[in-house]
Design an enzyme around this catalytic site. Structure first.
Site, PDB file in Angstrom:
ATOM      1  N   HIS A 125       0.796  -1.243   0.000  1.00 54.79           N
ATOM      2  CA  HIS A 125       0.000   0.000   0.000  1.00 54.79           C
ATOM      3  C   HIS A 125       0.822   1.284   0.000  1.00 54.79           C
ATOM      4  O   HIS A 125       0.263   2.369  -0.125  1.00 54.79           O
ATOM      5  CB  HIS A 125      -0.920   0.026   1.225  1.00 54.79           C
ATOM      6  CG  HIS A 125      -2.050  -0.951   1.142  1.00 54.79           C
ATOM      7  ND1 HIS A 125      -3.354  -0.575   0.891  1.00 54.79           N
ATOM      8  CD2 HIS A 125      -2.079  -2.297   1.257  1.00 54.79           C
ATOM      9  CE1 HIS A 125      -4.133  -1.643   0.874  1.00 54.79           C
ATOM     10  NE2 HIS A 125      -3.382  -2.709   1.096  1.00 54.79           N
ATOM     11  N   ASP A 146       3.344   9.767  -0.492  1.00 63.01           N
ATOM     12  CA  ASP A 146       2.159   9.001  -0.104  1.00 63.01           C
ATOM     13  C   ASP A 146       1.953   7.910  -1.135  1.00 63.01           C
ATOM     14  O   ASP A 146       1.963   8.199  -2.339  1.00 63.01           O
ATOM     15  CB  ASP A 146       0.930   9.934  -0.090  1.00 63.01           C
ATOM     16  CG  ASP A 146      -0.082   9.555   0.983  1.00 63.01           C
ATOM     17  OD1 ASP A 146      -0.105   8.383   1.382  1.00 63.01           O
ATOM     18  OD2 ASP A 146      -0.856  10.441   1.407  1.00 63.01           O
TER      19      ASP A 146
END
Ligand code: GDG
Length: 464
Positions: A162, A369
């Site tokens: 992720h 991110d």
């Protein structure tokens, strides 16, 4: 998925904090990107979700109308320290986000990480049978596929990473780099959000393990693993539906009521040094300093959800944010107007939705991110098709949302400039950009994402 072949999902955190009380089991949603995305998928497909949680045991959820089983594995304080605080959050998290100044490589932490990954693998084996699809998630569990493969060579193993996968010159600083790669390459399919991370992973496998790459396939130690890029989606239909509820509209109106004609700018993140909160506050500082006409014209509501309080770096970051907010508010407030409202607490999903509905501008400027779901949720909540997204070029989601105002979060001037553009953007232009973003997030939702993986997991795994 046929009933004979179940989905067994394995992740560090589960979807709920469970509280056993005399009145039964109370559930409190845990907060974070993985749970937001994966919970609707589990509710739809069913199966078993193996995760770290207390009390240890198996629970059918929701209790009244079970849709999936939750298998909680409890960890000792030493395991939490070495596996979670130590190796996951002080070694892998910073190195993968390219924050080499924050890494702490401790062989004792690695040992515990390995032990705990083995425990997760054993729990997943106990919950699954031949033919089931075992889908392991994220950087805390990089060694789980290898332990599973050794115990069950025929296992059907998927992995989704992720967070970013960094360039090899950064990743190679990790003393256990080969073991991490070998852990992941025991999977049949490894997924990343964007092609850049998949490329970095393949390059690391070639350079550090001597693996060979052919298109999407990596071959190492006689096994071939497919590597794909597919950005995780959100449950768009659910967000859109809830955003339209009269109670959401009423809550959004209440939030706006105190602001008069001011433009509402919103930031929402977990407390984390990768999210660029202090840097964005400096951008606001520069805007107010260099363009005084904006004073009194907007309010930034910055929600920061407490996170990973066990890790020192997170506590220090909180202090830094407190100081920056105090300094900017002290400098520019005029008694009535306050530029930054800083809310250090967590909200329910419907409260958060009211903020998305109320905000004219979403300020999403992480320093790094993996993807970023806040930007997607804001877009899905904009049912009137207006609003502006300011997005960091270092968030994976930037490649999916080119209609956002893309900015460099390391430059205060760039952030100030994007803010001033957003504050001036005409409605027509907002609508044009927002419609394009909404269409894409709607199409590439959580089901689209899950299908891309499960369809590739072999016969019997395709979704019905
Ligand atoms: C990791 C990767 C990747 C936040 N405050 C509250 C709250 N949230 C929810 C948001 C959103 C989630 O938490 C945060 O997701 P992000 O994607 O922004 O970030 P991470 O937690 O770092 O997630 C990230 C993600 O995994 C998925 O792969 O995008 O890059 O780092 O859903 O809404 N939710 C509630 N109250 C809050 O106060 N209920």
């Amino acid at each position: 998925m046929t009933p004979a072949h179940r989905l067994v999902l394995v992740s560090n955190r589960g979807p709920y904090r469970l509280v056993v009380s005399p009145h039964g089991l109370r559930r409190q949603r845990t907060i974070g990107g993985l749970v937001t995305s994966v919970l609707p998928m589990m509710e739809q497909f069913g199966g078993v979700w193996v995760a770290w949680g207390e009390p240890e045991g198996r629970y059918s959820l929701p209790p009244q109308k079970p849709r999936f089983d939750l298998r909680y594995l409890s960890l000792t304080p030493e395991e939490v320290q070495g596996y979670y605080v130590g190796f996951s959050n002080r070694a892998l998290w910073p190195v993968c986000h390219s924050f080499l100044g924050r890494v702490h490589y401790d062989p004792a932490d690695w040992q515990v990480y390995e032990v705990v990954n083995r425990r997760f693998a054993e729990a997943a084996l106990a919950e699954s049978g031949e033919g089931d699809v075992i889908w392991v998630h994220d950087y805390q569990l990089a060694r789980v596929p290898l332990h599973l493969r050794q115990a069950r060579p025929s296992a059907r193993l998927l992995f989704f990473w992720h967070i970013p996968f960094p360039p090899t010159e950064i990743f190679r600083t990790l003393p256990w780099r080969r073991m991490v790669l070998e852990g992941l390459l025991a999977s049949d399919l490894v997924g990343f959000h964007i092609p850049e991370y998949a490329r970095n992973f393949c390059e690391a496998a070639v350079e550090l393990l001597g693996a060979s790459v052919d298109g999407e396939n990596i071959t190492y130690a006689g096994r071939t693993t497919r590597v794909i890029a597919r950005p995780i989606g959100i449950d768009y239909a659910a967000v859109d539906r809830e955003a339209r509820l009269p109670r959401t509209t009423a809550a959004a109106e209440r939030l706006r009521a105190g602001l008069g004609s001011q433009t509402l700018i919103l930031g929402v993140e977990r407390m984390d040094y990768t999210k660029g909160i202090v840097e964005r506050l400096r951008g606001v500082d520069v805007l107010l300093e260099q363009q005084p006409a904006w004073r009194g014209k907007f309010s930034l509501i910055q929600i920061v959800t407490p996170s990973r309080l066990e890790v020192d770096a997170y506590r220090d970051k909180k202090r830094e944010i407190d100081e920056a907010v105090g300094r900017i508010n002290g400098r520019f407030s005029d008694g009535l107007w306050i530029p930054i409202r800083y809310l250090h607490r967590s909200y329910t999903p419907s409260e958060l939705l009211a903020y998305y509905r109320a905000a004219d501008i979403a300020l999403v400027t992480p320093l790094r991110d993996g993807l970023n779901l806040v930007a997607k949720e804001y877009v899905a909540a904009r049912i009137a098709e207006d609003g502006v997204v300011i997005l960091s070029e270092f968030a994976g989601v930037a490649s999916q949302l080119p209609e956002a105002l893309i900015t460099n979060p390391y430059s205060q001037e760039d952030v100030a400039d994007a803010l001033s553009r957003a504050l001036r953007m005409p409605r027509d232009e907002q609508r044009e950009r927002m419609q394009a973003m909404r269409n894409r997030i709607k199409e590439q939702d959580i089901q689209w994402w899950a299908k891309g993986f499960l369809d590739g997991a072999g016969p019997g795994a395709a979704l019905s």
